[in-house]
Motif scaffolding. Structure first.
Motif, PDB file in Angstrom:
ATOM      1  N   TYR A  54       0.548  -1.204  -0.162  1.00  0.00           N
ATOM      2  CA  TYR A  54       0.095  -0.006  -0.205  1.00  0.00           C
ATOM      3  C   TYR A  54       0.759   1.259  -0.091  1.00  0.00           C
ATOM      4  N   HIS A  57       1.356   3.867  -2.826  1.00  0.00           N
ATOM      5  CA  HIS A  57       0.147   5.021  -2.920  1.00  0.00           C
ATOM      6  C   HIS A  57       0.673   6.183  -2.357  1.00  0.00           C
ATOM      7  N   HIS A  81      -1.971  10.868   4.125  1.00  0.00           N
ATOM      8  CA  HIS A  81      -3.348  11.055   4.137  1.00  0.00           C
ATOM      9  C   HIS A  81      -4.392  10.087   4.192  1.00  0.00           C
ATOM     10  N   ASP A  82      -3.929   8.680   3.895  1.00  0.00           N
ATOM     11  CA  ASP A  82      -4.974   7.536   3.978  1.00  0.00           C
ATOM     12  C   ASP A  82      -5.126   6.814   5.438  1.00  0.00           C
ATOM     13  N   ASP A 148      -3.839  12.660  -4.993  1.00  0.00           N
ATOM     14  CA  ASP A 148      -4.282  11.359  -4.528  1.00  0.00           C
ATOM     15  C   ASP A 148      -5.288  10.930  -5.735  1.00  0.00           C
ATOM     16  N   ASN A 152      -4.931   7.542  -8.092  1.00  0.00           N
ATOM     17  CA  ASN A 152      -5.842   6.605  -8.047  1.00  0.00           C
ATOM     18  C   ASN A 152      -6.320   6.443  -9.634  1.00  0.00           C
TER      19      ASN A 152
HETATM   20 MN    MN Z   1      -5.511   7.838  -1.205  1.00  0.00          MN
END
Ligand code: MN
Length: 719
Positions: A54, A57, A81-82, A148, A152
């Protein structure tokens, strides 16, 4: 292969650090490393859908932010951010380790990630609102959100087709227009092309293949054109860089749709961009190009003298190049190019003092305006249209009497212009001149019009303006004003209705000042006497109820008595109800059923929310409602000096030539305007005219009626 897999190498934290140190030498590198390890650990059990760890990202997001030269705090927030959204991490943990600023950014992003992903205008508007609120607090939140979304979108191929389409649509609907509005050209193009690729995969592949097929031929041609331009510029001792590029696919697609043409008919698939050293060189180069090839009329745009609303500046022209092919040129300076590509994000890049400030205040003013308008716009779809509408620069340029250029939405009227100058100018505008000549307020402004607004302090906006004002600023201000005015008018009406009712029941007005009024207010759940007046004026509370509650219990019993009632009704007959003068602040409307005019036998009816409606006493509609007698009041109506009222006049005549001309002459001789006319002829040689006239009062109307009935050919006349 049309769609290539995303082979972008995962950046490392060391590479990220190197990138940042170039433009921010004193960035807190150890905090950055800490953020990387923190994020890595928090996401350790997670994998991206395609199976990679992950952390790739957040690293990609941070790397994009570094490319945009964002400060290290924003990049740290990008790495994190996540974490709050997707892991066990709490925002307080972030605050403890990384400080208030980073925590604030992460919190903003967490809120945004809860955005509803359903489609539909309502949801879309709600999402827009959330974005704007976040933006207004700290613009970096939206920039991180953009980075972001970009990553994505780049990794969208791993999702199901339904999910791809939904996310692609959202990107096209919200992210691309927003990036455009903030002037970040490269992001807008990226969002559009990626969104387009997944939204309409077949069309996208088709365009991609066609561009590829023509590529060699196009390249050769563009090299030839570029070489000619370069040589000529050099000869004139101007320094500039000349580059050409393929237009982004979504741009080509939009052109095909807008002009309903096939790919082969899109001539300017390629564009040449020239970066000059100064503004005056831009114009000099434009002159050179136009002397080399014939420009296509209507294709030349001077966005340098008149920047787009997102501050974009450039010269655009399309010419008929060698062998008859069209070529589009964009000419701008280095700084203009920076603004076009980076927009609001250039804040961190371009540290030239003064200029930045001015640019920033413009963006901020725009943001504030939008945030304000989203609070007053009740209709969600209105809101979405407003934003999108203002993103596409369909504009008209007009000039103030001082010679300043103002940019307005296409279709704008003098009212929009007046509100663009100042709210007060808008509120008090009574007329306008375009190029020295008086024009109606609903006049559609043309490019280059010099517009002058005539104001009068005693005038306010009219509801009618909402039928033609197009800018959100003007519309919001008008709506706000009307709302305020309606409250004021309802208050005046309510106060008068209550006063009348109290007098009728011999209750002294001083009662309203005594403590007992507090209990009455409480019984209606109202806070103040003003609120009570408003409620009465809006027809929510009847003055009769209030009087009843103010009366001592004994008298109330009598009032309840039938005899008492008859007495009250009797008294009312003698009482001249409220006086409605045109100049008063009383909220009233005129019955559309019976077209009363001042001087008629009138009666008023207190409606809910619209104040008093004036009817003629013999109005058939009124017969049904007179039973609610406490809402029926006597009125005496005196309009102000120049005010007129609509009235319908039915005239039956013999059907012969010239009869209408005759009638019209009679009417205008009385200085009465005809606002509407319907004519019906019947087989038995009769004509029926229905005039809608603007008259002052009953006297004027009777005078006209007797003249008409006396003229030849008129058989019958009726109101
Ligand atoms: Mn994100």
């Amino acid at each position: 292969m049309a769609i290539t897999k995303n082979h972008e190498k995962m950046p490392t934290v060391e590479e990220l650090k190197e990138k940042i140190l170039i433009y921010e030498p004193d960035a807190d590198v150890s905090l950055l490393r800490k953020a990387y390890y923190f994020s890595h650990e928090a996401h350790c059990s997670q994998r991206r859908i395609e199976g990679s760890p992950y952390i790739g990202h957040p690293l990609a997001v941070a790397s994009t932010l570094a490319d945009m030269h964002m400060d290290h705090k924003a990049i740290i927030a990008g790495l994190l951010h996540d974490t709050v959204e997707d892991t066990e991490t709490r925002i307080d943990d972030i605050r403890d380790i990384f400080g208030e600023e980073v925590a604030f950014l992460v919190e903003g992003l967490t809120k945004l990630s809860k955005m509803e992903s359903r489609s539909g205008k309502e949801t879309q508007a709600e999402n827009f609102r959330k974005m704007f609120l976040a933006m207004a607090e700290d613009i970096r939140v939206i920039i991180i959100k953009f980075a972001d979304r970009l990553h994505n979108m780049k990794t969208l191929e791993y999702l199901s087709s339904a999910k791809q389409k939904r996310i692609a649509k959202e990107t096209l609907d919200i992210y691309a227009p927003l990036a455009n509005r903030l002037g970040i050209g490269w992001l807008k193009s990226a969002f559009e092309d990626l969104g387009f690729r997944y939204m309409l995969p077949d069309v996208y592949k088709d365009i991609e293949a066609k561009v590829a097929k023509k590529k060699e031929e196009l390249e050769e041609y563009m090299d030839e054109v570029a070489a000619i331009v370069k040589k000529k510029i050099k000869k004139e001792h101007i320094r500039a860089s000349v580059k050409w590029r393929v237009k982004h696919y979504y741009g080509i697609y939009q052109k095909m749709v807008a002009q309903r043409i096939l790919f082969d008919q899109v001539h300017d698939v390629l564009g040449i961009r020239i970066i000059a050293e100064s503004k005056s060189n831009c114009y000099a180069i434009l002159g050179i190009i136009h002397s080399l090839w014939t420009p296509i009329p209507g294709q030349f745009k001077d966005y340098i003298a008149m920047p787009k609303s997102n501050l974009y500046q450039s010269l655009h022209t399309t010419v008929i190049g060698p062998r008859g092919s069209r070529v589009e040129f964009q000419i701008r300076t280095e700084e203009m190019n920076m603004v076009a590509e980076e927009g609001i994000a250039s804040h961190w890049v371009y540290k030239e003092k003064g200029k930045i400030k001015e640019r920033d205040t413009k963006y901020i003013a725009w943001l504030r305006e939008l945030v304000q308008s989203q609070q007053t716009l009740s209709d969600a779809s209105d809101f979405v249209e407003e934003i999108k509408g203002e993103v596409t620069p369909e504009v008209v340029y007009v000039i103030t009497p001082q010679g300043d250029i103002r940019e307005l939405k296409k279709g704008s009227t003098p009212v929009d212009f007046a509100y663009a100058i100042h709210s007060e100018v808008g509120h008090h505008c009574v007329g306008a001149k375009a190029n020295g000549r008086i024009v109606p307020l609903r006049y559609e402004l043309k490019n280059g019009d010099t517009v002058e607004i005539i104001t009068s302090v005693s005038h306010g906006p009219s509801k009618d303006w909402l039928n033609f004002a197009v800018t959100s600023r003007a519309r919001n201000r008008i709506k706000q004003w009307i709302k305020k005015e309606e409250r004021k008018q309802s208050m005046a009406l309510g106060a008068r209705l209550l006063e009348t009712e109290l007098k009728k029941n011999d209750i002294p007005l001083s009662k309203l000042k005594q403590k007992s009024i507090k209990k009455v207010l409480e019984s209606f759940s109202l806070g103040s006497l003003e609120d009570l007046h408003v409620s009465i004026g809006f027809g929510k509370v009847s003055p009769h109820q209030v009087a009843n509650r103010l009366m001592p219990p004994k008298e109330r019993d009598i009032e309840e008595d039938i005899a008492g009632r008859t007495k009250a009704v009797k008294e009312r007959k003698e009482f001249k109800g409220i006086n409605i003068k045109g100049i008063d602040n009383i909220l009233y409307t005129v019955g559309k059923c019976c077209y009363p005019v001042p001087g008629d036998d009138l009666i008023g009816f207190v409606t809910r929310g619209k104040g008093v409606t004036i009817h003629r006493k013999n109005c058939p509609n009124l017969k049904r409602i007179t039973m609610h007698d406490d809402r029926v009041i006597d009125v005496d109506w005196t309009p102000s000096e120049n005010e007129t009222t609509s009235v319908k006049l039915l005239v039956e005549t013999v059907d012969k030539p010239g009869i209408l001309a005759n009638l019209s002459a009679l009417i205008s001789a009385e200085e009465i305007n005809i606002s509407h006319l319907e004519v019906n002829t019947s087989p038995d040689k009769k004509a029926n005219f229905t005039f809608t006239l603007q008259v002052k009062d009953r006297d004027q109307l009777s005078k006209l009626s007797s003249k008409i009935s006396g003229s030849s050919g008129v058989l019958h006349i009726k109101r």
